[in-house]
Design a protein around this motif. Sequence first.
Motif, PDB file in Angstrom:
ATOM      1  N   UNK A 190      -5.588  22.089  -8.745  1.00  0.00           N
ATOM      2  CA  UNK A 190      -5.819  20.849  -8.239  1.00  0.00           C
ATOM      3  C   UNK A 190      -6.968  20.824  -7.050  1.00  0.00           C
ATOM      4  N   UNK A 191      -7.779  19.955  -7.377  1.00  0.00           N
ATOM      5  CA  UNK A 191      -8.494  19.668  -6.136  1.00  0.00           C
ATOM      6  C   UNK A 191      -8.543  18.437  -5.701  1.00  0.00           C
ATOM      7  N   UNK A 192      -8.748  18.150  -4.416  1.00  0.00           N
ATOM      8  CA  UNK A 192      -8.672  16.978  -3.771  1.00  0.00           C
ATOM      9  C   UNK A 192     -10.206  16.469  -3.441  1.00  0.00           C
ATOM     10  N   UNK A 193     -10.307  15.193  -3.622  1.00  0.00           N
ATOM     11  CA  UNK A 193     -11.599  14.836  -3.428  1.00  0.00           C
ATOM     12  C   UNK A 193     -11.362  13.337  -2.726  1.00  0.00           C
ATOM     13  N   UNK A 194     -12.694  12.842  -2.322  1.00  0.00           N
ATOM     14  CA  UNK A 194     -12.603  11.422  -1.841  1.00  0.00           C
ATOM     15  C   UNK A 194     -11.802  11.136  -0.599  1.00  0.00           C
ATOM     16  N   UNK A 195     -11.163   9.886  -0.711  1.00  0.00           N
ATOM     17  CA  UNK A 195     -10.084   9.475   0.307  1.00  0.00           C
ATOM     18  C   UNK A 195      -8.972  10.336   0.230  1.00  0.00           C
ATOM     19  N   UNK A 196      -8.546  10.943  -0.577  1.00  0.00           N
ATOM     20  CA  UNK A 196      -7.107  11.545  -0.689  1.00  0.00           C
ATOM     21  C   UNK A 196      -7.328  13.170   0.071  1.00  0.00           C
ATOM     22  N   UNK A 197      -8.577  13.672   0.071  1.00  0.00           N
ATOM     23  CA  UNK A 197      -8.878  14.683   0.845  1.00  0.00           C
ATOM     24  C   UNK A 197      -9.034  14.592   2.185  1.00  0.00           C
ATOM     25  N   UNK A 198      -9.523  13.215   2.744  1.00  0.00           N
ATOM     26  CA  UNK A 198      -9.764  13.004   4.058  1.00  0.00           C
ATOM     27  C   UNK A 198      -8.365  12.705   4.661  1.00  0.00           C
ATOM     28  N   UNK A 199      -7.513  12.249   4.054  1.00  0.00           N
ATOM     29  CA  UNK A 199      -6.139  11.988   4.371  1.00  0.00           C
ATOM     30  C   UNK A 199      -5.201  13.189   4.560  1.00  0.00           C
ATOM     31  N   UNK A 200      -5.394  14.191   3.660  1.00  0.00           N
ATOM     32  CA  UNK A 200      -4.948  15.559   3.751  1.00  0.00           C
ATOM     33  C   UNK A 200      -5.215  16.293   4.926  1.00  0.00           C
ATOM     34  N   UNK A 201      -6.471  16.282   5.336  1.00  0.00           N
ATOM     35  CA  UNK A 201      -7.149  16.904   6.385  1.00  0.00           C
ATOM     36  C   UNK A 201      -6.574  16.161   7.420  1.00  0.00           C
ATOM     37  N   UNK A 202      -6.747  14.858   7.714  1.00  0.00           N
ATOM     38  CA  UNK A 202      -6.224  14.410   8.826  1.00  0.00           C
ATOM     39  C   UNK A 202      -4.727  14.596   9.313  1.00  0.00           C
TER      40      UNK A 202
END
Length: 154
Positions: free
Chosen positions: A1-13
């Motif tokens: 599963x890869x995260x991209x876009x807005x979801x990846x920024x939320x996870x990183x934050x």
Amino acid sequence: MTLSGRTSWIVVAALVVSLCINSFFVGAILTRPGPHDGPHPPEQPRAELAQTAGLARILGNLPPPIRDFLRDEFETLGADIPGMNRALRQARRDVVAVLRAEPLDMDALDAALAAVRSRTTELQVALHAMFVTAMQDMPPEMRAEAVEIWSRQR
């Protein structure tokens, strides 16, 4: 599963916030005051606490009757020991003062180191005499038990 876009920024934050919170709590735990922090009671200065701790380390593994006997003997015989410890610490401070001075005075350094050797020897002689007297006063069966315990520790 890869995260991209807005979801990846939320996870990183969320990971960054979690790391900051964990770092804060680790820092708080490591820097919290312990039982030995802060000023010592005026009735027992730091040097005497260190001396008491050293005596506790020596006597700690002995059975209570032997420990009590030796503690009483050392307190009776060791009246000069705190003064000798202070003299030794002062001699060591004198060495540091000589080493910090510019230019370095080798004669003063030799004299300061000789004073440290002299104070160390005086303290050892007094401690050994105190130990010999305590061993002479100790009942033979108690002394044998103490020696057996000390020989296992070495």
